[in-house]
Design a protein around this motif. Structure first.
Motif: not given
Length: 551
Positions: A161-165, A179-187
């Motif tokens: 929560l503190n790293i991704l932003p 959020q978009l980058v994190g969503l791509g990583i999850l996919i």
């Protein structure tokens, strides 16, 4: 900030990433929030908390004023931020229009205390309480924030929560860059995990089970369970990591509902498959027993366990996935169950009758049973009725409740099968010949391989109207009725041969007119040669018939 601009800000706030779906636009109340916080009612406290944690108006020190931090040594601002993350991580939508605006609000379900719960199912430990004239998050809630936050973001995911932003906060398509980058990583991780689990399940698991000699079990039983388990693990990991993305509450609430539905559903499927393994194990045990009733019990156990798994799984899906309160449902089900039980007394009686049959085992499949009008061979034992094949080749379906209450004569459990008949011989048979005939009958019984040798009764025991009667009472030690019939056949053939050898004539109901013997005519009564001849004929019969070597 002028009034039109302030109202515009709150209009944008209604569509932003937050825990609200509706906001009050009362001018006076908004101006009160602009100056600080308003703790006069549950509604105002909630509005003050979320408003001061918005990105455009980020004031965690003001949001912290909504927390009752007495006897708490931690930073109130940090606790306020973590509490907001809990709301967002659990996907709880706080609809301000549904929050009471009464300063003296009392929760009737909490004994009339001045409390307000946001979501009793998702967050039972987070609620507001009234202290004096102010509504704040209760000391109990504040003390539980750290623990609930760890449960919401386990395994160190809260650090993300503190790293991704830091990747970037520019907005695209309603989401920030991180959020978009994190969503791509999850996919990407989802597809990678699917490939890894597929390899481990399809290759490694099958290889190991074949090496251990359980290839059939691995392919037909373990492989389906392993595949479903891999899907479940992927769903669990996704549900943990997607919380870090802090998606808008309106979207995340639906995602949470999907995950909460998939988890109990996949677990239900896993246990449904495990029932097949349990049934296969019991089937193997049943095959080792002599009783065939166990073979009928295994399918019933499998069906019952599967029905139970589906029922329990459905309840968990309703509770966890759809937030359905199952307590009233179970209460209504118990009340309705009484009515159903009264309406289905015979069905319940037959069900418990089947249980008693499987426990007591009064018969098994293949046994010949008689009970009143019931006479036939048991073919199948079900939960409601038992199927019996009669000797007319028709089928009888007898309710198990009736069988459980009846006296059942199980001919299939006989260790010995009795054969009783009366051999009637003519009145002109001499006593010496009768004696030798009885001796021959006993030797026939002793020589037969399927007769009981320690107990049988063969005696000349009656003088009837037209015959001298010899009781022939023996037992066969054979497994079934066809073998009994064959033993009878062999025994009777030997008896007829013995009678023909000795010259014994069998009597039948007749009336004989006796006349004086004429000198020139021979009488009808046969002439018997004497005891010595009888003994010689019996010896020849025993030597030629009973001492034959089997082919």
């Amino acid at each position: 900030m002028n009034k039109p601009l302030f109202l515009l800000f709150f209009s944008l706030f209604a569509f932003s990433q937050s825990a609200f779906s509706q906001l009050i636009t009362d001018d006076q109340k908004l101006l009160q929030l602009e100056e600080g916080v308003d703790l006069s009612s549950p509604y105002h406290t909630t509005l003050s908390f979320f408003y001061n944690l918005e990105r455009t108006n980020f004031s965690p020190d003001l949001a912290a004023k909504t927390l009752d931090t007495r006897n708490i040594d931690q930073d109130p601002k940090d606790l306020a931020i973590k509490l907001q993350q809990i709301f967002e991580g659990k996907g709880v939508i706080v609809r301000t229009s549904e929050i009471p605006n009464d300063p003296d609000y009392a929760d009737s379900s909490a004994g009339g205390e001045h409390k307000f719960y946001f979501d009793r199912n998702a967050m039972p430990g987070i609620f507001l309480v009234k202290r004096g004239k102010q509504w704040k998050f209760s000391p109990f809630t504040v003390a539980q924030i750290e623990e609930i936050h760890r449960e919401t973001y386990p395994f160190g995911t809260d650090k993300l929560l503190n790293i991704l932003p830091k990747i970037g906060t520019s907005e695209y398509l309603g989401l920030q860059l991180w959020q978009l980058v994190g969503l791509g990583i999850l996919i990407f991780l989802t597809f990678l995990a699917h490939l890894v689990f597929t390899f481990l399940v399809d290759r490694v698991l099958i290889y190991l089970t074949k090496r251990l000699g359980y290839g059939y079990i691995g392919e037909n039983y373990l492989l389906p369970i392993a595949k479903i388990t891999s899907f479940y693990l992927i769903v669990v990991v996704l549900s943990l990591l997607m919380r870090v993305l802090q998606l808008p509450a309106e979207i995340w609430s639906w995602v949470v509902m999907v995950f909460n539905t998939l988890k109990p559903f996949l677990i239900t499927v896993i246990f449904y498959k495990i029932v097949d393994i349990i049934a296969a194990y019991f089937s193997r045990l049943a095959s080792r027993t002599e009783s065939s009733l166990d073979d009928q019990l295994v399918p019933l156990i499998r069906k019952t366990l599967k029905a139970l798994v589906i029922l329990i799984g459905t309840l968990f899906i309703l509770r966890d996935g759809l937030n359905f309160d199952i307590i009233p449902f179970l209460t209504g089900l118990s009340i309705g169950g009484v009515a159903i039980a009264l309406a289905a007394q015979d069905t319940i009686k037959n069900f418990f009758g089947s249980i008693m049959i499987f426990i007591d085992k009064p018969f098994q499949v293949g046994d010949w049973v008689t009970s009143g009008d019931i006479d036939g061979t048991v073919e199948e034992v079900g939960f409601r009725s038992t199927r019996i094949r009669t000797f007319r080749n028709s089928v009888m379906y007898v309710p198990n409740g009736k069988i459980a209450d009846s006296v059942v004569d199980n001919h299939g459990l006989r260790k010995y099968r009795r054969f009783y008949t009366t051999l009637t011989i003519t009145y002109d048979t001499p006593p010496e010949l009768i004696e030798e005939f009885v001796k021959g009958l006993r030797e026939i019984v002793l020589a037969h391989p399927d007769t009981r040798k320690d107990y049988f009764n063969i005696y000349f025991n009656n003088l009837s109207a037209y015959s001298q009667d010899v009781m022939f009472y023996v037992f066969f030690e054979v497994p079934g009725w066809p073998e009994e019939l064959n033993a009878r056949h062999e025994l009777l053939i030997q008896i007829v041969k013995l009678a023909n050898t000795l010259g014994v004539r069998f009597a039948f109901p007749t009336q004989t007119l006796h006349m004086e013997t004429f000198p020139e005519k021979k009488g009808l009564v046969p002439e018997y040669p004497g005891q010595a001849s009888y003994q010689e004929n019996l010896r020849k019969f025993l030597d030629t018939e009973l001492k034959k070597k089997p082919d």
